[in-house]
Design an enzyme around this catalytic site. Structure first.
Site, PDB file in Angstrom:
ATOM      1  CG  ASP A  37       8.342   2.990   2.080  1.00 30.36           C
ATOM      2  OD1 ASP A  37       8.505   1.872   2.608  1.00 30.36           O
ATOM      3  OD2 ASP A  37       8.278   3.150   0.852  1.00 30.36           O
ATOM      4  CB  CYS A  79      -1.006 -12.798  -8.016  1.00 34.40           C
ATOM      5  SG  CYS A  79       0.773 -12.494  -8.227  1.00 34.40           S
ATOM      6  CB  CYS A 132     -12.217 -12.839   0.257  1.00 35.76           C
ATOM      7  SG  CYS A 132     -11.858 -11.949  -1.282  1.00 35.76           S
ATOM      8  CB  CYS A 134       1.769  -5.092 -10.187  1.00 33.48           C
ATOM      9  SG  CYS A 134       0.353  -6.168 -10.491  1.00 33.48           S
ATOM     10  CB  CYS A 144      -5.652 -10.100  -2.965  1.00 34.14           C
ATOM     11  SG  CYS A 144      -5.501 -11.118  -1.471  1.00 34.14           S
ATOM     12  CB  CYS A 201      -2.833  -8.318  -5.071  1.00 40.47           C
ATOM     13  SG  CYS A 201      -1.520  -7.235  -4.482  1.00 40.47           S
ATOM     14  CB  CYS A 215      -9.220 -11.576   4.607  1.00 39.50           C
ATOM     15  SG  CYS A 215      -8.036 -10.258   4.270  1.00 39.50           S
ATOM     16  CB  CYS A 241      -9.118  -5.693  -1.952  1.00 38.32           C
ATOM     17  SG  CYS A 241      -9.754  -5.804  -0.255  1.00 38.32           S
ATOM     18  CB  CYS A 297       6.077  -9.371  -6.243  1.00 42.95           C
ATOM     19  SG  CYS A 297       5.076  -7.880  -6.154  1.00 42.95           S
TER      20      CYS A 297
END
Length: 379
Positions: free
Chosen positions: A133, A197, A190, A240, A193, A243, A187, A247, A213
């Site tokens: 990362d 938000c 669905c 946050c 998520c 989302c 997914c 799931c 975001c």
């Protein structure tokens, strides 16, 4: 290289604390590069300039390192022991993203990646490079290509085994390892998520506008929180999980087993009143080894004051009033908005009329004027 080396690699990875591992080809994300380019061209990355810097390095692992022949993707489960959405009902406490409630995952995972890379180099005789990362690596698409999960409609990785809660790391190697099959999208229809938000940060499924975001607004954003998002932020004070937590695949998630990544009690639901009193030394002490520390005390207190303004508790007005004299204009401006939400309109108007002339910082003075106008129009 032979399959036994691949099997041994997976075994060694799990022994070092990784919960999943997979191998993919360096050119496996060629199609994803087009979407990343569109994300940058739209300006949806906001002020995260490093994303736009040398995009070709992100879009093609071979540009980052021409010698790479295999990409090993690894995941560490950090599943929480409670529902991250529960804290949102406790408005006088701050909601810190699950990943930031323990030690900084970069430090924890990088040590393991280096250990695994040394093992692989010794076993294969091939050069290796480690990423977690902090380099131009598109980890989520590579993780999908390596079979660890798929990028959901919220653009984050979803695992059938671990739900939304995987930290990712990568090892590039010059060894030619057998590939894993990519994971497919599960997914379906669905929209959980997307619909949860608070700031409508998803203009469409599989597309994120980082500028909207809450994680971006409370972490990467260096200035005041834009007015249009302040109410929607609620009591999120660092990142946050909405989302992620929404799931349905989280029904299969497991609690993380790494103690260093587990939530510290002091960071599960810290009272906003206590956080508002942190000076720089106390902030650094509370967030030792935590990723929260990187945004600094002033931006953190800005977030706390935004949450205070949303707390609907007049008793917190004293904390905001005290911070009107803070050295940081960013903090003073946030305190103004918090008071505009907590004080009676006539009381705030009287306070504003005295403060506007005395304020020396132009941006804070503008905050007074804007908040005063908002209060007047809503009363």
């Amino acid at each position: 290289m032979t399959l036994p080396l691949k099997q041994a690699l997976t075994h060694e990875a799990r022994a070092l604390g990784f919960d999943c591992a997979g191998v993919t080809d360096p050119d496996a994300i060629a199609e994803v590069a087009r979407h990343f380019r569109a994300f940058i061209d739209e300006g949806a990355h906001g002020d995260m300039d490093w994303l736009a810097a040398s995009p070709e390095r992100r879009m093609d692992p071979r540009v980052l390192w021409p010698g790479v022949r295999s990409v090993i993707m690894l995941g560490v489960n950090y599943g929480p022991d409670e529902n991250p959405l529960d804290i949102l009902q406790h408005r006088t406490s701050g909601a810190i993203s699950v990943y930031a409630q323990g030690d900084d995952y970069h430090d924890v995972i990088k040590k393991r990646l280096k250990a695994l890379a040394r093992w692989l180099a010794a076993q294969s005789g091939s050069e290796v490079k480690v990423f977690v990362d902090t380099a131009a690596v598109m980890e989520k698409p590579l993780a999908q290509a390596a079979g660890l999960g798929w990028q959901g409609k919220h653009t984050n990785l979803v695992s059938r085994e671990f739900g939304s809660w995987l930290f990712l790391g990568a090892i590039f190697t010059a060894a030619d390892l057998p590939r894993d099959a990519p994971e497919t999208d599960h997914c379906g229809s669905c929209r959980a998520c997307l619909d949860i938000c608070p700031t409508a940060a998803f203009p469409a499924p599989y597309r994120l506008d980082a500028r909207r975001c809450i994680s971006y607004l409370t972490i990467e954003n260096k200035g005041p929180i834009p007015h249009q998002f302040r109410k929607a932020i609620g009591n999120h004070i660092y990142g946050c999980d909405d989302c992620l937590a929404a799931c349905p695949w989280n029904k299969f998630a497991q609690q993380g087993r790494e103690i260093k990544l587990a939530a510290r009690d002091a960071l599960r639901a810290p009272p906003l009143a206590e956080l508002a009193r942190l000076d720089d030394a106390a902030f650094r002490s509370l967030f030792t080894k935590s990723p929260v520390k990187r945004i600094g005390r002033d931006r953190f207190i800005r977030n706390v004051l935004t949450a205070i303004g949303n707390a609907d508790d007049a008793a917190l007005a004293d904390e905001a009033r005290r911070l009107l004299d803070d050295e940081s204009p960013l903090v003073r401006g946030a305190a103004v908005w918090a008071l505009s939400q907590l004080m009676a309109p006539d009381e705030f108007a009287a306070l504003a009329s005295d403060a506007i002339g005395a304020e020396t910082n132009e941006s804070v003075r503008a905050e007074w004027q804007l908040s005063q106008a908002d209060v007047a129009s809503s009363s």
